[in-house]
Write an enzyme that holds these catalytic residues in place. Sequence first.
Site, PDB file in Angstrom:
ATOM      1  N   GLU A  72     -13.936  -7.156  10.990  1.00 32.66           N
ATOM      2  CA  GLU A  72     -13.368  -8.009  10.000  1.00 32.66           C
ATOM      3  C   GLU A  72     -14.239  -8.688   9.169  1.00 32.66           C
ATOM      4  OE1 GLU A  72     -11.189  -9.842   7.687  1.00 32.66           O
ATOM      5  OE2 GLU A  72     -10.124  -8.425   8.927  1.00 32.66           O
ATOM      6  N   CYS A  81      -1.900 -11.989   6.293  1.00 32.04           N
ATOM      7  CA  CYS A  81      -0.621 -12.434   6.654  1.00 32.04           C
ATOM      8  C   CYS A  81      -0.615 -13.556   7.373  1.00 32.04           C
ATOM      9  CB  CYS A  81       0.031 -11.441   7.731  1.00 32.04           C
ATOM     10  SG  CYS A  81       1.724 -12.054   8.422  1.00 32.04           S
ATOM     11  N   SER A 132       9.900 -10.822  -9.147  1.00 33.63           N
ATOM     12  CA  SER A 132      10.777 -11.648  -8.134  1.00 33.63           C
ATOM     13  C   SER A 132      11.269 -11.109  -6.922  1.00 33.63           C
ATOM     14  CB  SER A 132      12.329 -11.844  -9.153  1.00 33.63           C
ATOM     15  OG  SER A 132      12.840 -10.500  -9.085  1.00 33.63           O
ATOM     16  N   ALA A 185       3.491 -12.632  -9.199  1.00 35.44           N
ATOM     17  CA  ALA A 185       3.766 -12.229  -7.830  1.00 35.44           C
ATOM     18  C   ALA A 185       4.496 -10.786  -8.407  1.00 35.44           C
ATOM     19  CB  ALA A 185       4.729 -13.027  -7.325  1.00 35.44           C
ATOM     20  N   GLY A 233       3.364  -7.690  -7.309  1.00 37.65           N
ATOM     21  CA  GLY A 233       3.246  -6.576  -6.266  1.00 37.65           C
ATOM     22  C   GLY A 233       1.779  -6.631  -5.713  1.00 37.65           C
ATOM     23  N   ASP A 278      -0.380  -2.317   5.202  1.00 35.49           N
ATOM     24  CA  ASP A 278      -0.298  -2.386   3.869  1.00 35.49           C
ATOM     25  C   ASP A 278      -0.919  -1.276   3.007  1.00 35.49           C
ATOM     26  OD1 ASP A 278       1.491  -4.603   4.330  1.00 35.49           O
ATOM     27  OD2 ASP A 278       0.224  -6.016   3.484  1.00 35.49           O
ATOM     28  N   ALA A 324       4.397  -7.196   7.573  1.00 42.84           N
ATOM     29  CA  ALA A 324       3.594  -7.445   8.898  1.00 42.84           C
ATOM     30  C   ALA A 324       4.081  -6.698  10.003  1.00 42.84           C
ATOM     31  CB  ALA A 324       3.341  -8.929   9.184  1.00 42.84           C
ATOM     32  N   HIS A 358      30.823 -17.799  20.786  1.00 43.26           N
ATOM     33  CA  HIS A 358      31.600 -18.754  19.995  1.00 43.26           C
ATOM     34  C   HIS A 358      31.061 -20.258  20.159  1.00 43.26           C
ATOM     35  CE1 HIS A 358      34.436 -20.364  17.165  1.00 43.26           C
ATOM     36  NE2 HIS A 358      34.913 -21.066  18.120  1.00 43.26           N
TER      37      HIS A 358
END
Length: 480
Positions: free
Chosen positions: A47, A55, A195, A283, A285, A325, A333, A459
């Site tokens: 990593e 995420c 959006s 935002a 993509g 991804d 995720a 209920h």
Amino acid sequence: MRYVALDTSPDLAMTETRDLAIIGAGPGGYVAAIRASQLGLKTAIIEREHLGGICLNWGCIPTKALLRTSELYHQMRHASEFGLACDNVRFDLAKVVERSRKVAERLSNGVAYLMKKNKVEVIAGTARLKGQGLIAVTGKAGEALPDIEARHIIVATGARARVAPGLEPDGRLIWTYKEAMVPQSFPKSLLIVGSGAIGIEFASFYRTLGAEVTVVEILDRILPVEDAEISALARKAFAKQGIVIHTETTVERLVKGADSVTATLKKPDGTSQEVTAERVILAIGITGNVEGLGLEEQGVRIESGHIVVDEWCRTTAPHLYAIGDVIGPPWLAHKASHEGILCVEKIAGVEGVHPLDKSNVPGCTYSSPQIASVGLTEEAARASGYALKIGRFPYSANGKAIALGETEGLVKTIFDAQSGALLGAHLIGAEATELIQGVAIAKTLETTEAELIATIFPHPTLSEMMGESALDAFGRALHI
């Protein structure tokens, strides 16, 4: 359950061969590492930034912490509706951001603990494929670390925000999700380009805390992957909150001022208008992190910025796999984690492993109201040739929703008219992101309308709406 154990000799030296090496420790990579360890595979994970990936550190988790703050803020401002007094409600932006970052840090530390617990070798550095079964690693200071040898390699490098020409972020006036999560000051006005779930969640957070928010979407509706009926209800709800929405609109250019940005918005008919906001959030993509890995040299096929794999997450190179991804939508995720598990189990020879059925992957948007779905939309189901039975049940007819003061929303279920099979479910309203899991389980189990109708729902609960929606699809609704 049986599996074929690979060589698991303990305490391998740095130059010896692991059974599995994973590049990337996001929710796909680290979950794959844990499952591999459970199956007895000697595993290393590489990593370059933070355990937990985007995420956990900059996406799913910290954004939910921010949204929880805005949710409580909204409830406190409406406390009088519940017979409570809560005067002079305000927020401390620095503390809001600090809490979000602490949540992310706690979970990242938790992943480190899980790696240690499961005896996964963690290597901090940047990986590059060197040849079959060989990975070169560069440390964080730029130093060359010993090569990693592995019989199998999984690429789980994730994705990053897509950038469009002329709309490049600068980190000050034009933000990606990262800057939007750690603002130094609260913007009075925002323009959000895109959006999808990311754009709508930021729109909801900032609008609830008082910013003037404008959302621009190039397609004909917001949340375009959702069912059209749910999308329309979402637009109506957001407009009621004061969010200005422009669909079928492109951002032709952005002109930066001293402390604001002016966007030129263009419609298909050629008309345009200018909108000025203090900050812009992009935002539009994401694209896979495929660069610098040496994928092409290994013969890995890449299309539209994503690695091409088969149903078992195998690439076009032998013993090289990819998950999450970096292999394309849905960019979620939980989908990455599931792919990591099935990929590792296939490598280990576990019997009864099933390929991922994307129609069983639930999607969630944690805005206010929440949106959640699984399976086919009405449009997709009709396009696939199904004759449909569709049920709907409004939150306004549910006793628990009324008691909560959350009466705006809808549960929509879609069935095959011939077999009764549940094809999809689509929700908008309070706790929709929790309610969807019951339907996801039902769909995975190939539930029919008869089984849902025979299910006893407790209920008073919001979950009763799932049963009522199924009843409505077949003309048997009891409470509408």
